[in-house]
Design an enzyme around this catalytic site. Structure first.
Site, PDB file in Angstrom:
ATOM      1  CE1 TYR A 183       3.044  15.455  -2.707  1.00 22.22           C
ATOM      2  CE2 TYR A 183       4.921  16.442  -3.816  1.00 22.22           C
ATOM      3  CZ  TYR A 183       4.055  15.377  -3.653  1.00 22.22           C
ATOM      4  OH  TYR A 183       4.194  14.254  -4.431  1.00 22.22           O
TER       5      TYR A 183
ATOM      6  CB  SER B   9       8.021  14.234  -3.829  1.00 24.20           C
ATOM      7  OG  SER B   9       8.098  15.251  -4.806  1.00 24.20           O
TER       8      SER B   9
HETATM    9  P1  NDP Z   1      -2.544  10.134  -8.117  1.00 27.38           P
HETATM   10  O1  NDP Z   1      -3.248  11.361  -7.704  1.00 27.38           O
HETATM   11  O2  NDP Z   1      -2.629   9.659  -9.516  1.00 27.38           O
HETATM   12  O3  NDP Z   1      -2.958   8.920  -7.154  1.00 27.38           O
HETATM   13  C1  NDP Z   1      -2.974   9.110  -5.777  1.00 27.38           C
HETATM   14  C2  NDP Z   1      -3.270   7.784  -5.119  1.00 27.38           C
HETATM   15  O4  NDP Z   1      -3.260   7.979  -3.691  1.00 27.38           O
HETATM   16  C3  NDP Z   1      -4.650   7.255  -5.481  1.00 27.38           C
HETATM   17  O5  NDP Z   1      -4.554   5.862  -5.657  1.00 27.38           O
HETATM   18  C4  NDP Z   1      -5.489   7.597  -4.265  1.00 27.38           C
HETATM   19  O6  NDP Z   1      -6.543   6.679  -4.012  1.00 27.38           O
HETATM   20  C5  NDP Z   1      -4.459   7.462  -3.157  1.00 27.38           C
HETATM   21  N1  NDP Z   1      -4.846   8.192  -1.960  1.00 27.38           N
HETATM   22  C6  NDP Z   1      -4.887   9.537  -1.774  1.00 27.38           C
HETATM   23  N2  NDP Z   1      -5.292   9.823  -0.532  1.00 27.38           N
HETATM   24  C7  NDP Z   1      -5.514   8.627   0.088  1.00 27.38           C
HETATM   25  C8  NDP Z   1      -5.940   8.245   1.380  1.00 27.38           C
HETATM   26  N3  NDP Z   1      -6.222   9.169   2.321  1.00 27.38           N
HETATM   27  N4  NDP Z   1      -6.065   6.923   1.683  1.00 27.38           N
HETATM   28  C9  NDP Z   1      -5.779   5.984   0.744  1.00 27.38           C
HETATM   29  N5  NDP Z   1      -5.364   6.283  -0.503  1.00 27.38           N
HETATM   30  C10 NDP Z   1      -5.248   7.582  -0.823  1.00 27.38           C
HETATM   31  O7  NDP Z   1      -1.035  10.378  -7.714  1.00 27.38           O
HETATM   32  P2  NDP Z   1       0.329   9.724  -8.236  1.00 27.38           P
HETATM   33  O8  NDP Z   1       0.115   8.356  -8.687  1.00 27.38           O
HETATM   34  O9  NDP Z   1       0.969  10.704  -9.108  1.00 27.38           O
HETATM   35  O10 NDP Z   1       1.148   9.741  -6.867  1.00 27.38           O
HETATM   36  C11 NDP Z   1       1.444   8.566  -6.118  1.00 27.38           C
HETATM   37  C12 NDP Z   1       2.479   8.940  -5.074  1.00 27.38           C
HETATM   38  O11 NDP Z   1       3.650   9.438  -5.718  1.00 27.38           O
HETATM   39  C13 NDP Z   1       2.023  10.039  -4.126  1.00 27.38           C
HETATM   40  O12 NDP Z   1       2.526   9.800  -2.838  1.00 27.38           O
HETATM   41  C14 NDP Z   1       2.653  11.275  -4.725  1.00 27.38           C
HETATM   42  O13 NDP Z   1       2.828  12.275  -3.755  1.00 27.38           O
HETATM   43  C15 NDP Z   1       3.975  10.714  -5.195  1.00 27.38           C
HETATM   44  N6  NDP Z   1       4.646  11.496  -6.211  1.00 27.38           N
HETATM   45  C16 NDP Z   1       4.049  11.747  -7.435  1.00 27.38           C
HETATM   46  C17 NDP Z   1       4.732  12.471  -8.386  1.00 27.38           C
HETATM   47  C18 NDP Z   1       4.165  12.768  -9.734  1.00 27.38           C
HETATM   48  O14 NDP Z   1       4.798  13.555 -10.471  1.00 27.38           O
HETATM   49  N7  NDP Z   1       3.037  12.202 -10.142  1.00 27.38           N
HETATM   50  C19 NDP Z   1       6.068  13.013  -8.109  1.00 27.38           C
HETATM   51  C20 NDP Z   1       6.597  12.709  -6.824  1.00 27.38           C
HETATM   52  C21 NDP Z   1       5.905  11.965  -5.924  1.00 27.38           C
HETATM   53  P3  NDP Z   1      -8.020   6.848  -4.677  1.00 27.38           P
HETATM   54  O15 NDP Z   1      -7.867   6.364  -6.100  1.00 27.38           O
HETATM   55  O16 NDP Z   1      -8.911   5.996  -3.859  1.00 27.38           O
HETATM   56  O17 NDP Z   1      -8.340   8.300  -4.597  1.00 27.38           O
END
Ligand code: NDP
Length: 240
Positions: free
Chosen positions: A152, A139
């Site tokens: 984070y 990120s």
């Molecule tokens: P969302 O909250 O939309 O999705 C998060 C995803 O992570 C979901 O698919 C969730 O699964 C999964 N997840 C969370 N915890 C676990 C776990 N313990 N085991 C397995 N799966 C897990 O987030 P984003 O799509 O926005 O983020 C995706 C990635 O990008 C993350 O790493 C986030 O930190 C990073 N990111 C996002 C940014 C943004 O602005 N959106 C910016 C920078 C980085 P489930 O559906 O089963 O809950």
């Protein structure tokens, strides 16, 4: 199986969904991992199939080492694994001085224990095959830091350090390891973010789309990036 295969953690929604769709459209058989979002993961799989692609869903919590080992054994028993995308991540924002230990631990665990738990068994398989690409989602917070995100930022900076070091360890064995650092991307995670304030910090003056991250991930996974390892690519509209 001759078709290339990919695993995307948290691949059912948000950025993970876009990555799953993008890789499937490039011809990968995609294993979509979810923790509790079964419906979203099944919907993503359905979208892949409607586009003529192939995949499967699998539930495991990336912080649960035993569950991950069992899942990877199951996947690896069927296929080689060409690509791993460590995408699963959570936030639990708040000022550090008031941050409960559980918010520190859960955020670090999801990104870093998740990196360890999933990458290690997959890497063993890739090293045996002498090929593979690993991309982990960091990120902009891991590069610049961000008020209210000490946990984070630590987790995401850790992903960068881990990726760079691992890249150096396995480069000679045919496995490339890179990271992507998105800025503010439109997903559930950023639903409550103060977008208008943050936009002022973004040179491109807009937030990003999950597909814009997914295309860079697909590039890093592909042969077009055959001489790229230990790299971090920002996808942040110029923020960092
Ligand atoms: P969302 O909250 O939309 O999705 C998060 C995803 O992570 C979901 O698919 C969730 O699964 C999964 N997840 C969370 N915890 C676990 C776990 N313990 N085991 C397995 N799966 C897990 O987030 P984003 O799509 O926005 O983020 C995706 C990635 O990008 C993350 O790493 C986030 O930190 C990073 N990111 C996002 C940014 C943004 O602005 N959106 C910016 C920078 C980085 P489930 O559906 O089963 O809950």
């Amino acid at each position: 199986m001759t078709q290339k295969t990919a695993i995307v953690t948290g691949g059912g929604r948000g950025i993970g969904r876009a990555i799953s769709l993008e890789l499937a459209a490039s011809g990968y058989h995609v294993t979509i991992n979810y923790k509790s979002g079964r419906d979203a993961a099944e919907e993503t799989l359905e979208m892949i199939r409607q586009n003529g692609g192939q995949g499967r869903t699998i539930a495991f919590d990336v912080t649960d080492a035993e569950a991950v080992q069992q899942a990877v054994r199951e996947i690896a028993g069927e296929f080689d694994i060409d690509v791993l995308v460590n995408n699963a991540g959570i936030t639990a924002d708040g000022l550090f001085v008031m941050m409960p230990e559980k918010d520190w631990q859960s955020v670090i665990d999801t990104s870093l224990a998740g990196f360890y738990n999933v990458t290690k068994p997959v890497l063993k398989k890739m090293l045996r095959a002498k090929k593979g690409a690993i991309v982990s989602i960091s990120s902009v917070s891991g590069i610049m830091g961000n008020r209210g995100q000490v946990n984070y930022s630590a987790a995401k900076a850790g992903v960068i350090g881990a990726s760079k070091s691992l890249a150096a360890e396995v480069a000679r064995m045919g496995v490339r390891v890179n990271a992507v650092a998105p800025g503010l991307i439109e997903t559930e995670m950023t639903r409550d973010a103060p977008v208008d304030t943050i936009k002022q910090m973004i040179p491109m003056a807009r937030i990003g789309k999950p597909e814009e991250v997914a295309r860079v991930v697909r590039f890093l996974c592909s042969a077009d990036a055959s001489y790229v390892t230990g790299e971090v690519i920002s996808v942040d509209g110029g923020m960092a």
